[in-house]
Motif scaffolding. Structure first.
Motif, short mmCIF file in Angstrom:
data_model
loop_
_atom_site.label_atom_id
_atom_site.label_comp_id
_atom_site.label_asym_id
_atom_site.label_seq_id
_atom_site.Cartn_x
_atom_site.Cartn_y
_atom_site.Cartn_z
N PRO A 46 0.81 -1.22 0.00
CA PRO A 46 0.00 0.00 0.00
C PRO A 46 0.84 1.27 0.00
O PRO A 46 1.82 1.38 0.73
CB PRO A 46 -0.81 -0.12 1.31
N GLY A 47 0.47 2.19 -0.87
CA GLY A 47 1.15 3.48 -0.91
C GLY A 47 2.37 3.53 -1.79
O GLY A 47 2.90 4.62 -2.03
N LEU A 48 2.83 2.37 -2.27
CA LEU A 48 4.03 2.36 -3.12
C LEU A 48 3.65 2.51 -4.59
O LEU A 48 2.71 1.88 -5.07
CB LEU A 48 4.82 1.07 -2.94
N THR A 49 4.40 3.34 -5.29
CA THR A 49 4.22 3.47 -6.74
C THR A 49 4.63 2.17 -7.42
O THR A 49 5.60 1.51 -7.01
CB THR A 49 5.10 4.62 -7.26
N ALA A 50 3.90 1.79 -8.45
CA ALA A 50 4.25 0.58 -9.21
C ALA A 50 5.69 0.69 -9.72
O ALA A 50 6.08 1.72 -10.26
CB ALA A 50 3.29 0.38 -10.38
N GLY A 51 6.46 -0.38 -9.53
CA GLY A 51 7.86 -0.38 -9.91
C GLY A 51 8.81 -0.11 -8.75
O GLY A 51 10.03 -0.22 -8.90
N THR A 52 8.25 0.19 -7.58
CA THR A 52 9.08 0.48 -6.41
C THR A 52 9.52 -0.81 -5.73
O THR A 52 8.72 -1.74 -5.54
CB THR A 52 8.29 1.34 -5.39
N VAL A 53 10.78 -0.88 -5.34
CA VAL A 53 11.29 -2.03 -4.59
C VAL A 53 10.62 -2.02 -3.22
O VAL A 53 10.74 -1.05 -2.46
CB VAL A 53 12.82 -1.98 -4.46
N ALA A 54 9.91 -3.11 -2.91
CA ALA A 54 9.17 -3.19 -1.65
C ALA A 54 9.96 -3.87 -0.55
O ALA A 54 9.82 -3.53 0.62
CB ALA A 54 7.85 -3.93 -1.87
N ALA A 55 10.80 -4.84 -0.93
CA ALA A 55 11.57 -5.58 0.06
C ALA A 55 12.79 -6.19 -0.60
O ALA A 55 12.77 -6.52 -1.79
CB ALA A 55 10.71 -6.68 0.70
N VAL A 56 13.86 -6.34 0.17
CA VAL A 56 15.09 -6.93 -0.33
C VAL A 56 15.51 -8.04 0.63
O VAL A 56 15.62 -7.83 1.84
CB VAL A 56 16.23 -5.89 -0.43
N GLY A 57 15.73 -9.25 0.07
CA GLY A 57 16.20 -10.37 0.87
C GLY A 57 17.58 -10.80 0.43
O GLY A 57 18.24 -10.11 -0.35
N ALA A 76 3.76 -4.08 -7.98
CA ALA A 76 3.10 -3.99 -9.29
C ALA A 76 1.79 -3.25 -9.12
O ALA A 76 1.42 -2.84 -8.01
CB ALA A 76 2.88 -5.38 -9.85
N GLY A 77 1.05 -3.06 -10.21
CA GLY A 77 -0.24 -2.41 -10.12
C GLY A 77 -1.18 -3.16 -9.20
O GLY A 77 -1.98 -2.56 -8.48
N ARG A 78 -1.04 -4.47 -9.21
CA ARG A 78 -1.74 -5.33 -8.25
C ARG A 78 -0.83 -6.50 -7.92
O ARG A 78 -0.35 -7.19 -8.81
CB ARG A 78 -3.08 -5.84 -8.83
N GLY A 79 -0.54 -6.70 -6.66
CA GLY A 79 0.34 -7.78 -6.25
C GLY A 79 1.79 -7.37 -6.26
O GLY A 79 2.15 -6.20 -6.49
N LEU A 80 2.67 -8.35 -6.03
CA LEU A 80 4.10 -8.12 -5.93
C LEU A 80 4.84 -9.05 -6.88
O LEU A 80 4.39 -10.19 -7.11
CB LEU A 80 4.58 -8.36 -4.50
N LEU A 81 5.96 -8.60 -7.41
CA LEU A 81 6.78 -9.40 -8.31
C LEU A 81 8.12 -9.67 -7.64
O LEU A 81 8.85 -8.73 -7.31
CB LEU A 81 6.99 -8.68 -9.64
N ARG A 82 8.44 -10.95 -7.45
CA ARG A 82 9.71 -11.33 -6.85
C ARG A 82 10.72 -11.61 -7.97
O ARG A 82 10.51 -12.49 -8.80
CB ARG A 82 9.54 -12.58 -5.98
N ILE A 83 11.80 -10.87 -8.01
CA ILE A 83 12.84 -11.00 -9.03
C ILE A 83 13.86 -12.03 -8.57
O ILE A 83 14.47 -11.89 -7.51
CB ILE A 83 13.55 -9.65 -9.30
N ARG A 84 14.09 -13.07 -9.39
CA ARG A 84 14.99 -14.15 -9.00
C ARG A 84 16.21 -14.31 -9.90
O ARG A 84 17.21 -14.86 -9.49
CB ARG A 84 14.21 -15.48 -8.94
N GLU A 85 16.11 -13.83 -11.14
CA GLU A 85 17.26 -13.89 -12.05
C GLU A 85 17.20 -12.69 -12.98
O GLU A 85 16.12 -12.33 -13.48
CB GLU A 85 17.26 -15.20 -12.84
N LEU A 86 18.36 -12.09 -13.26
CA LEU A 86 18.36 -10.85 -14.04
C LEU A 86 19.69 -10.68 -14.76
O LEU A 86 20.62 -11.46 -14.59
CB LEU A 86 18.09 -9.65 -13.11
N GLN A 87 19.75 -9.61 -15.53
CA GLN A 87 20.99 -9.27 -16.25
C GLN A 87 21.04 -7.78 -16.47
O GLN A 87 20.23 -7.21 -17.20
CB GLN A 87 21.05 -10.01 -17.60
N LEU A 88 21.99 -7.14 -15.82
CA LEU A 88 22.16 -5.70 -15.98
C LEU A 88 22.97 -5.43 -17.24
O LEU A 88 23.87 -6.19 -17.60
CB LEU A 88 22.87 -5.12 -14.76
N GLU A 89 22.64 -4.37 -17.93
CA GLU A 89 23.32 -3.98 -19.17
C GLU A 89 24.84 -4.02 -19.00
O GLU A 89 25.39 -3.46 -18.04
CB GLU A 89 22.87 -2.57 -19.55
N GLY A 90 25.51 -4.75 -19.89
CA GLY A 90 26.96 -4.86 -19.83
C GLY A 90 27.47 -5.95 -18.91
O GLY A 90 28.68 -6.15 -18.80
#
Length: 311
Positions: free
Chosen positions: A255-266, A274-288
């Motif tokens: 509640p109160g967080l703009t969509a795209g805001t990091v809500a928690a870090v483990g 997200a607009g509704r619910g939360l997205l848990r990021i598990r694998e990624l690749q930063l540019e370069g």
């Protein structure tokens, strides 16, 4: 049966090998021209050409299959039927009428749903629970011909477009072999497609992978899976592109967080509103950088709740 096989990518190879092992005579493999690869510009064979050469099957690679000289070359091959699987060129009516049993297409959806170029990706993105293979009698339209035979396949919760592609590659070969057995016996009854149930999907573009965090988390998770491995789903992180390779929609709200805001870090992942619910990021690749787990990313990059992705 004597078959002219028309296809280009790995998806088509599964069907070509299945037809060969089933005892059919492939009189020619028709595929796209070789393409230059990398900085060296060395030519790379299409997968269907590589397979055909392995089995000593004649290969024909027309720039435009509808040109008169290409049509005449096709007339020179003996064939009861043409089998088409992701060939990549549109056939003229003259070609469609050539073999006595016509041209059959191996399409990776349950037609009339998902006609067009990207049925596998869109079935995942749209949250379909099942897909399959359709053997279709080709006509002048885009995947609009009569349905001859279909086999279903469930879409698993963790399927990406690559894993589903691999499953449908195998199923496509099985399905076309079964369909030809029935066709030889006269046991297939063509069924007209219901236009009111039809849908059409265009080719996937890179822009389609951009994540809109205002959407619900489950839709974003499906986008991540549907865009894996190409072009990948992506967002921005501190001005750089960040590809998201693996993510889960999880229950809960921020509640109160703009969509795209990091809500928690483990330690193993981080969660984004997200607009509704939360997205848990598990694998990624930063540019370069190389592709990595969120755990490894967090070891080398400080990220805190309140940071916003996509800006």
């Amino acid at each position: 049966m004597k078959i002219v096989f028309m296809g280009t990518p790995d998806y088509a190879v599964g069907a070509l090998e299945a037809l060969i092992h089933a005892g059919h005579e492939i009189t020619a493999a028709v595929t796209q021209p070789d393409k230059a690869k990398g900085r060296s510009g060395s030519l790379q064979y299409p997968p269907v050409k590589e397979c055909a050469l392995k089995y000593n099957i004649p290969v024909f690679q027309p720039e435009r299959v509808k040109r008169p000289e290409a049509v005449e070359t096709l007339r020179g091959y003996e064939a009861d039927v043409f089998i088409v699987a992701a060939f990549g060129q549109i056939l003229s009516q003259e070609i469609l009428d050539m073999p006595r049993l016509g041209c059959l297409n191996i399409h990776a959806s349950l037609l009339p749903r998902y006609r067009g170029a990207s049925p596998i990706q869109h079935a995942i993105i749209d949250g379909e629970e099942r897909t399959g293979i359709t053997i279709m009698q080709m006509d002048a339209g885009i995947d609009t011909g009569d349905i001859l035979y279909q086999k279903e396949l469930p879409i698993d919760r963790g399927d990406t477009s690559q894993s589903l592609y691999d499953k449908l590659t195998v199923l496509g070969g099985q399905t076309v072999v079964e369909a030809l057995k029935l066709l030889e016996r006269g046991a297939l009854t063509p069924q007209k497609q219901r236009e009111e149930d039809g849908s059409y999907v265009k080719m996937i573009t890179k822009e389609m992978g951009r994540i809109d965090f205002s959407r619900d988390a489950l839709s974003i998770e499906r986008l991540v899976r549907g865009m894996n491995p190409w072009p990948s789903a992506y967002t921005l992180f501190r001005g750089k592109q960040m590809k998201i390779w693996e993510a889960d929609a999880v229950e809960g709200e921020a509640p109160g967080l703009t969509a795209g805001t990091v809500a928690a870090v483990g330690k193993e992942d981080f969660t984004v509103a997200a607009g509704r619910g939360l997205l848990r990021i598990r694998e990624l690749q930063l540019e370069g950088k190389k592709r990595m787990s969120a755990h490894d990313f967090l070891l080398g990059m400080h990220i805190a709740p309140g940071e916003i992705l996509g800006e």
